[in-house]
Design an enzyme around this catalytic site. Structure first.
Site: not given
Ligand code: SAM
Length: 288
Positions: A119, A121, A239
């Site tokens: 989720a 930022p 993305c």
């Molecule tokens: N949904 C957010 C938004 O709309 O602002 C953006 C999310 S970003 C694309 C993906 C997120 O997944 C990051 O915050 C990252 O820290 C987290 N992440 C990284 N490794 C992960 C893992 N193994 N399992 C779950 N989440 C993870």
């Protein structure tokens, strides 16, 4: 400037003309867009606040988002700090439209349990909250501690009380068996769609990164799947542009986890006003 394998992959999947259009757009300045907080402000008042900077509505989120004709200093704006709006990349606002579709299928928007698994930022979290009322619960989860702090700050600014911020690995969620009506998995990805906004995404990209990301996404999706109720809805998004992380993973969800894809869409810079984004709406097999 971009890795040769990335350019070749884009040409192979989209053809040379579309690939050139996208590559050329990736060298231009990104769009700026904002989304209103309906609990604090009206869209009209927010447009008035930005005055001449307020531009066209975001086509797939016209009731909440619009482009700005320039980038103001958001950190100097009291309305930004009080959560009257969120600065969100336009393409990713499409997740709100898929969420609306899920709510239409469910037939209500009250008393729901929704999980935003990756989720931080908080772009999707704050948008999901805008589409729910206080009788529904949103769990906004972020596994990386520092990012979970930023998420909690943005959620606090949005001002809703029907949201819990958690900091768990996806593997913790099967304990909440068949609990959620909707799960949003905006997965960590190779970030091809963010190349013009994030130089680090370009520097870190390689075919191996794509393979690792696709495998990690499957692990995350497999972990969280039991927490989605039968007949519930998954919104899977990245993305990035490549097939392995997008269509192939949707196919894998449908065949291995058992679901059906109701809609999926790519957004490409140069073709859509925004960054690269991919999102799919998938219904889990079974009856609610
Ligand atoms: N949904 C957010 C938004 O709309 O602002 C953006 C999310 S970003 C694309 C993906 C997120 O997944 C990051 O915050 C990252 O820290 C987290 N992440 C990284 N490794 C992960 C893992 N193994 N399992 C779950 N989440 C993870």
């Amino acid at each position: 400037m971009f890795p040769a394998e990335f350019i070749n992959g884009l040409r192979e999947s989209l053809g040379p003309l579309r690939a050139e259009r996208i590559l050329s757009a990736l060298s231009q300045e990104p769009e700026v867009s904002v989304r209103v907080n309906p609990f604090k402000f009206t869209l009209g008042d927010l447009r008035a606040h930005f005055g001449a900077l307020a531009g066209e509505a975001v086509p797939w989120a016209p009731e909440e988002g619009f482009y700005l004709n320039g980038r103001p200093s958001f950190t100097l704006d009291p309305l930004f700090h009080c959560g009257a709006y969120y600065v969100q990349e336009a393409s990713s606002m499409y997740a709100g439209s898929l969420f609306e579709q899920a709510l239409q299928h469910i037939g209500r928007r009250t008393g729901l349990r929704v999980l935003d698994l990756c989720a931080a930022p908080g772009g999707k979290t704050t948008q999901l909250l805008s589409h729910l009322d206080e009788t529904s619960l949103l769990v906004a989860n972020e596994v990386v501690p520092a990012r979970a702090t930023v998420l909690a700050e943005n959620v606090a600014r949005w001002g809703c009380s029907n949201v819990a911020v958690t900091q768990s690995d996806p593997s913790a969620f099967p304990a909440m068996r068949a609990y959620f009506d909707v799960v949003v998995a905006d997965a960590p990805c190779s970030g091809e769609g963010m190349f013009r906004k994030d130089e680090r995404a370009v520097a870190e990209w390689s075919p191996d990164t794509v393979r690792l990301c696709a495998a990690r996404q499957r692990r995350i999706l497999g972990d969280v799947w039991p927490a989605l109720m039968p007949g519930g809805f998954l919104i899977y998004s990245t993305c990035t542009f490549n097939r392995s992380e997008d269509e192939d993973n949707v196919d894998w969800i449908c065949s291995e986890l058992k679901g059906s894809c109701l809609e999926m869409r790519h957004f490409y810079p140069g073709e859509d006003r925004g960054e690269g984004f991919f999102a799919a709406l998938i219904r889990k097999e079974g009856r609610r």
